[in-house]
Design a protein around this motif. Structure first.
Motif, mmCIF file in Angstrom:
data_model
loop_
_atom_site.group_PDB
_atom_site.id
_atom_site.type_symbol
_atom_site.label_atom_id
_atom_site.label_comp_id
_atom_site.label_asym_id
_atom_site.label_seq_id
_atom_site.Cartn_x
_atom_site.Cartn_y
_atom_site.Cartn_z
ATOM 1 N N GLY A 126 -4.445 10.674 -10.583
ATOM 2 C CA GLY A 126 -3.440 10.738 -11.641
ATOM 3 C C GLY A 126 -3.353 9.463 -12.451
ATOM 4 N N PRO A 127 -2.406 9.415 -13.368
ATOM 5 C CA PRO A 127 -2.299 8.299 -14.306
ATOM 6 C C PRO A 127 -1.886 6.975 -13.670
ATOM 7 N N GLN A 128 -1.373 7.015 -12.429
ATOM 8 C CA GLN A 128 -1.017 5.766 -11.757
ATOM 9 C C GLN A 128 -2.207 5.109 -11.052
ATOM 10 N N LYS A 129 -3.300 5.799 -10.942
ATOM 11 C CA LYS A 129 -4.442 5.307 -10.159
ATOM 12 C C LYS A 129 -4.844 3.864 -10.502
ATOM 13 N N PRO A 130 -4.935 3.475 -11.799
ATOM 14 C CA PRO A 130 -5.352 2.093 -12.097
ATOM 15 C C PRO A 130 -4.413 1.029 -11.537
ATOM 16 N N LEU A 131 -3.157 1.385 -11.309
ATOM 17 C CA LEU A 131 -2.200 0.415 -10.796
ATOM 18 C C LEU A 131 -2.481 0.031 -9.350
ATOM 19 N N TRP A 132 -3.196 0.908 -8.624
ATOM 20 C CA TRP A 132 -3.382 0.732 -7.186
ATOM 21 C C TRP A 132 -4.829 0.487 -6.786
ATOM 22 N N ALA A 133 -5.695 0.257 -7.774
ATOM 23 C CA ALA A 133 -7.123 0.107 -7.490
ATOM 24 C C ALA A 133 -7.427 -1.059 -6.553
ATOM 25 N N ALA A 134 -6.584 -2.097 -6.556
ATOM 26 C CA ALA A 134 -6.856 -3.290 -5.747
ATOM 27 C C ALA A 134 -6.336 -3.183 -4.316
ATOM 28 N N VAL A 135 -5.668 -2.096 -3.957
ATOM 29 C CA VAL A 135 -5.116 -1.966 -2.607
ATOM 30 C C VAL A 135 -6.239 -1.644 -1.618
ATOM 31 N N ALA A 136 -6.384 -2.513 -0.620
ATOM 32 C CA ALA A 136 -7.436 -2.324 0.388
ATOM 33 C C ALA A 136 -6.914 -1.578 1.612
ATOM 34 N N SER A 137 -5.683 -1.880 2.016
ATOM 35 C CA SER A 137 -5.139 -1.213 3.200
ATOM 36 C C SER A 137 -3.620 -1.284 3.211
ATOM 37 N N VAL A 138 -3.027 -0.315 3.909
ATOM 38 C CA VAL A 138 -1.580 -0.305 4.160
ATOM 39 C C VAL A 138 -1.395 -0.160 5.667
ATOM 40 N N GLU A 139 -0.756 -1.135 6.292
ATOM 41 C CA GLU A 139 -0.570 -1.135 7.735
ATOM 42 C C GLU A 139 0.910 -1.093 8.088
ATOM 43 N N THR A 140 1.200 -0.597 9.313
ATOM 44 C CA THR A 140 2.579 -0.454 9.772
ATOM 45 C C THR A 140 2.721 -1.080 11.157
ATOM 46 N N PRO A 141 2.955 -2.378 11.226
ATOM 47 C CA PRO A 141 3.117 -3.045 12.524
ATOM 48 C C PRO A 141 4.238 -2.448 13.369
ATOM 49 N N ASP A 142 5.282 -1.953 12.715
ATOM 50 C CA ASP A 142 6.363 -1.261 13.407
ATOM 51 C C ASP A 142 7.064 -0.346 12.414
ATOM 52 N N GLU A 143 8.113 0.348 12.860
ATOM 53 C CA GLU A 143 8.766 1.357 12.017
ATOM 54 C C GLU A 143 9.416 0.776 10.776
ATOM 55 N N ARG A 144 9.731 -0.512 10.795
ATOM 56 C CA ARG A 144 10.452 -1.117 9.677
ATOM 57 C C ARG A 144 9.597 -2.100 8.874
ATOM 58 N N THR A 145 8.319 -2.179 9.174
ATOM 59 C CA THR A 145 7.470 -3.159 8.500
ATOM 60 C C THR A 145 6.253 -2.496 7.872
ATOM 61 N N VAL A 146 5.992 -2.861 6.611
ATOM 62 C CA VAL A 146 4.819 -2.373 5.890
ATOM 63 C C VAL A 146 4.038 -3.583 5.382
ATOM 64 N N LYS A 147 2.758 -3.601 5.665
ATOM 65 C CA LYS A 147 1.887 -4.689 5.227
ATOM 66 C C LYS A 147 0.834 -4.136 4.277
ATOM 67 N N ILE A 148 0.822 -4.633 3.063
ATOM 68 C CA ILE A 148 -0.141 -4.183 2.052
ATOM 69 C C ILE A 148 -1.130 -5.318 1.794
ATOM 70 N N THR A 149 -2.414 -5.005 1.943
ATOM 71 C CA THR A 149 -3.475 -5.977 1.687
ATOM 72 C C THR A 149 -4.279 -5.526 0.482
ATOM 73 N N THR A 150 -4.591 -6.449 -0.413
ATOM 74 C CA THR A 150 -5.353 -6.125 -1.616
ATOM 75 C C THR A 150 -6.704 -6.833 -1.614
ATOM 76 N N THR A 151 -7.625 -6.312 -2.387
ATOM 77 C CA THR A 151 -8.963 -6.895 -2.468
ATOM 78 C C THR A 151 -8.979 -8.161 -3.308
ATOM 79 N N GLU A 152 -7.961 -8.319 -4.136
ATOM 80 C CA GLU A 152 -7.801 -9.502 -4.978
ATOM 81 C C GLU A 152 -6.308 -9.697 -5.218
#
Length: 502
Positions: A126-152
């Motif tokens: 969809g039209p939002q795709k270019p906004l998220w192209a740099a996202v490499a991974s989304v991790e969940t260390p626990d129920e209340r924590t989100v870790k987003i890693t990008t390629t740049e």
């Protein structure tokens, strides 16, 4: 159907029949009536990650039904589902979630839902795709924590997250889910008829505080005259966009107020830079010099719009004013001759009827001005579906539309639409690509602003299009409505609004 016919039309939704004279806020209504807010664009679907994800009408609905990790407090990012965030390094973001959030079905919202929603966005077409192209991974260390890693480094992470609506991981893939979806927002879906009406009910245990409204009705009323009449008659409580010719009159109507704020909506006219004769910037500049943009905008819109001096509105982060193209028909003819078109040009211009207020009149004003310098333009007012198909296929010469910088950040428009890879108007410029990539990747907001200023200058100088008018975000509001705040992006939020229909 005329205005009277439309108001007498019976709309059967969720077991409720809405009849002229008995609609919310109208004669015969009561305090059990929902607040009715009418927009001029249709809500076609409720998938916040799908093909309509950045349509103004879809975003209007999404703001009521779903939540995002980050919201905005004016120009600044503010906590939403995330209470806080940190950036351990320039490619890592860590978000801490609220503990007290549940979806409308009673299930608890956790980091697993955030992960599934963000991964769905990353994989979307969809039209939002270019906004998220740099996202490499989304991790969940626990129920209340989100870790987003990008390629740049991604300096637009927080801005982008204001558009990342969170869905329940266990349900988002179910067939038919988006006909009556479940979110965690302040309103739940009662009934939905695409391109007709959305009816919502307040969520009593909403984490941010429950709405006092009995309900919220979002009908699609494309005709401006019908919306204005419905507002005056009390059949509609809030409406927008207000046409310029109605604005002055509406200010004199008892029981109605006009609320406005500098807008993020604006008209643009792109040239297909990949198709002759618009491959030559001299031709594009000639067509810009042929237009008395200031006069056209003043004549058509008055106080309802301002003349633009950049390819994005002044209210957008990254805006940098440019020198206006002087209205000089003789210079336009000279530039056309120098480009090899002394005998003129025959071309075409497409738009769809509901693209914005007085769009047809604006198109006709441009076409008339271009004819005076020997550029004959065939008008092509077509249906929106055909317009979208031709736009994305680059099957057009000149096109007119209203765009919205919905995040109020230049990356949303410049970084998404003007890169060579995006190829939205047949324009490619490696210098511009580099500027936009650097602006997206840095977290230094002063640096980002300066880079977008350079990008504005390139787009303006290359005359990729004509950017005539930024529309003032203007709303008509009945006096029975309290706490309404006009939204610059045509996506008002109704949780803190109250209404007295007695």
């Amino acid at each position: 159907m005329d205005d009277v016919g439309r108001r007498q039309f019976l709309t059967l939704l969720g077991g409720t029949v809405l009849i002229a004279g008995c609609a919310p806020g109208g004669p015969g209504s009561d305090q059990n009536a929902p607040l009715s807010a009418a927009f001029n664009q249709a809500i076609n679907d409720l998938d916040p990650h799908g093909p309509s994800a950045v349509d103004e009408a879809s975003l209007l609905a999404n703001r009521q039904i779903y939540d995002t990790l980050v919201t905005r407090n004016g120009a600044e990012p503010a906590p939403g589902l995330a209470t806080s965030w940190t950036q351990p390094d320039d490619k890592t973001w860590v978000f801490t979630l609220r503990e007290d959030v549940t979806f409308h079905d009673g299930s608890k919202l956790t980091s697993a839902d955030v992960k599934a929603s963000l991964e769905r966005l990353v994989k979307s077409t969809g039209p939002q795709k270019p906004l998220w192209a740099a996202v490499a991974s989304v991790e969940t260390p626990d129920e209340r924590t989100v870790k987003i890693t990008t390629t740049e480094p991604l300096g637009t992470m927080l801005v982008n997250l204001t558009l990342a609506f969170i869905l329940p991981a266990a349900q988002m893939g179910k067939a038919g889910f988006f006909r009556k979806p479940v979110g965690s927002g302040p309103f739940a879906v009662e009934s939905f008829t695409p391109s007709s009406q959305l009816v919502l009910t307040p969520v009593k245990n909403y984490w941010g505080g429950a709405s006092t409204l009995r309900g919220l009705r979002l009908p699609y009323i494309p005709e401006a005259s019908t919306r204005m009449t419905s507002l005056q008659n009390g059949e509609v409580d809030v409406t927008w966009i207000i046409p310029p010719d109605e604005l002055k009159r509406l200010r004199q109507v008892s029981g109605i107020s006009v609320a406005s704020t500098p807008g993020l909506n604006y008209f643009l006219t792109w040239f297909n830079c990949g198709r002759k004769p618009f491959t030559d910037p001299k031709v594009r500049r000639a067509l810009s010099h042929a237009l008395d943009v200031k006069g056209i905008v003043a004549n058509l819109y008055g106080e309802a719009a301002t003349v633009m001096d950049a390819p994005i509105p002044a209210a957008v982060f990254g805006h940098a004013p440019q020198k206006p193209y002087e209205h000089d028909p003789d210079l336009a003819k000279k530039e056309l001759a120098e480009a090899g078109y002394a005998d003129g040009i025959r071309t075409s211009m497409m738009w769809f009827r509901d693209t914005g207020p007085l769009a047809t009149e604006l198109a006709q004003s441009f076409i008339s001005a271009w004819a005076k310098v020997g550029v004959v333009v065939e008008p092509q007012q077509i249906e929106k579906a055909a317009w979208i198909k031709r736009l994305t296929a680059l099957d057009w010469d000149i096109e007119l539309q209203v765009n919205t910088v919905t995040t109020a950040d230049a990356d949303y428009t410049l970084g998404r639409l003007y890169t060579s890879a995006a190829n939205r108007m047949g324009y490619a410029n490696k210098e511009l690509d580099a500027l936009l990539a650097e602006a997206k990747s840095t977290a230094d907001q002063d640096k980002r602003k300066a880079l977008y200023g350079q990008a504005c200058a390139i787009i303006w100088s290359d005359a990729v299009g004509v950017f005539p008018a930024a529309l003032t975000a203007t709303y008509g509001v009945r006096s029975t409505v309290k706490g309404f705040r006009p939204a610059a992006n045509s996506q008002p939020e109704f949780r803190t609004v109250s209404a007295d229909h007695a």
